[in-house]
Motif scaffolding. Structure first.
Motif, PDB file in Angstrom:
ATOM      1  N   PRO A 138       8.046 -47.613 -29.604  1.00  0.00           N
ATOM      2  CA  PRO A 138       7.764 -45.833 -30.257  1.00  0.00           C
ATOM      3  C   PRO A 138       8.703 -44.971 -29.445  1.00  0.00           C
ATOM      4  CG  PRO A 138       5.770 -46.410 -28.241  1.00  0.00           C
ATOM      5  CD  PRO A 138       6.971 -47.263 -28.921  1.00  0.00           C
TER       6      PRO A 138
ATOM      7  N   PRO B 174       3.776 -49.780 -39.861  1.00  0.00           N
ATOM      8  CA  PRO B 174       4.984 -49.624 -38.757  1.00  0.00           C
ATOM      9  C   PRO B 174       5.915 -48.548 -39.672  1.00  0.00           C
ATOM     10  CG  PRO B 174       3.824 -51.363 -37.555  1.00  0.00           C
ATOM     11  CD  PRO B 174       3.462 -51.301 -39.402  1.00  0.00           C
TER      12      PRO B 174
ATOM     13  N   TYR C  60      10.231 -44.877 -34.503  1.00  0.00           N
ATOM     14  CA  TYR C  60       9.895 -46.422 -34.301  1.00  0.00           C
ATOM     15  C   TYR C  60      10.540 -47.630 -34.536  1.00  0.00           C
ATOM     16  CZ  TYR C  60       4.171 -45.226 -33.308  1.00  0.00           C
ATOM     17  OH  TYR C  60       3.354 -44.415 -32.851  1.00  0.00           O
TER      18      TYR C  60
ATOM     19  N   TYR D 106       7.022 -53.090 -31.495  1.00  0.00           N
ATOM     20  CA  TYR D 106       7.638 -51.993 -31.879  1.00  0.00           C
ATOM     21  C   TYR D 106       8.120 -50.469 -30.547  1.00  0.00           C
ATOM     22  CZ  TYR D 106       6.539 -53.238 -36.318  1.00  0.00           C
ATOM     23  OH  TYR D 106       7.014 -54.510 -37.730  1.00  0.00           O
TER      24      TYR D 106
END
Length: 334
Positions: free
Chosen positions: A201, A274, A211, A199
């Protein structure tokens, strides 16, 4: 932007209760609760006040109900407020700032859709006329982020600012996004999650965090509504993230940053999901120093054996059980 008297005249202050009041040599400030209408709370600040007449006594004004509230404009703003206990305040001032709020406390509502509407209003800034700067950030695994900054400024007033960001891998475009606060800067690392996905950010606003799943291309944006704010804005103050640390065994995530530009501290959240993460964060300062007696700032050090290690500005380390933090997040989420 000047004070909008026409909008003010549409508000009904009859019966509204004053809950706080402040008077100084140059300023008058009060807040209260509307008795009628769809807006619950108001705050007014009157700057550079002159020719004050009336009984400016805090204890007599707090709890009083407004019976008359008039503002007119000549060279200055002329203000007259009357209350049900017979007190009247009359004065002139140079500036007026009004603040209308829909709630108190803190809201975790995701206002991303409201941010999108704001983005539409300032999208015009992305043009050669307003170009300011360009920056490239190298990321792991061949990824790179190009950020072009634009701003429409006039006589020290910023009408709009925008960062246009493009993520590439080995020179090929992968993803693009905009950030409406051009002091936000990207995280320079990737998050390798326990679910096997990577991922990225990134920030689209001063507040919140987004994300991007680099495996699937899915993205999740979260901007908290935050603390009380004026009805003309989509969010209020919330935690400003400046660095990110993830622990895959526990799926906990620690954010370094601050509220209101200080003090610096660490907030911890659950990052099990997430693309739909729990927005509730726990302050390590409130665990270590709940009364803020020491007034320390805190920095992330490491995750270690089911614990989070942080240090204060005297380099003293503190250990907090992640299980304790998880329990606090669960309690907040109910």
């Amino acid at each position: 932007m000047g004070f909008d008297i026409d909008f003010f005249n549409k508000l009904d202050f009859s019966g509204s209760v004053i809950n706080d009041f402040y008077n100084s040599t140059n300023d008058v400030w009060f807040s209260g609760d509307f008795a009628v209408g769809d807006i619950p709370y108001f705050i007014f600040t009157f700057k550079n006040c002159t020719q004050k007449r009336g009984e400016f006594i805090k204890d007599r004004i707090i709890g009083a109900k407004i019976t008359r509230f008039v503002i007119s404009k000549s060279d200055l703003y002329d203000v007259s407020v009357s209350f049900d206990n017979g007190i009247s305040l009359d004065f002139s001032c140079m500036w007026i700032y009004r603040h209308l709020e829909m709630y108190k406390g803190k809201s975790y509502k995701n206002v991303y859709s409201d941010w999108e509407k704001f983005l539409e209003k300032i999208a015009y800034v992305e043009s050669a006329e307003y170009f300011c700067d360009e920056e490239d950030t190298e990321l792991p695994e061949g990824y790179s982020l190009n950020v072009k900054s634009y701003a429409d400024r006039d006589d020290h007033v910023c009408k709009g600012e925008l960062d246009v960001c493009e993520l590439t891998k080995n020179g090929e475009r992968v993803f693009s996004y905009c950030c409406t606060y051009n002091h936000a800067r990207p995280c320079k690392g990737l998050i390798y999650h326990s679910n096997g996905h990577k991922y990225l950010p990134f920030q689209i606003d001063l507040y919140g965090i987004s994300y991007l799943d680099l495996e699937s291309g899915e993205v999740y944006h979260y901007i908290p509504e935050g603390y009380p704010h004026d009805i003309d804005t989509y969010c209020g103050e919330s935690f400003i993230i400046t660095n990110i640390h993830y622990e895959p065994k526990s799926n906990m995530i620690a954010y370094g940053g601050c509220y209101w530009a200080g003090p610096y501290e660490v907030m911890v959240g659950d990052f099990s999901d997430p693309l739909n993460y729990d927005p509730h964060l726990i302050s390590v300062r409130k665990i270590i120093d709940p009364e803020n007696d020491e007034c320390f700032e805190f920095d992330f050090v490491r995750f270690e054996d089911g614990k989070l290690i942080v240090k204060n500005d005297e380099n003293r380390e503190f250990s907090i059980d992640l299980a304790e933090i998880k329990a606090k997040i669960k309690a907040l989420s109910k």
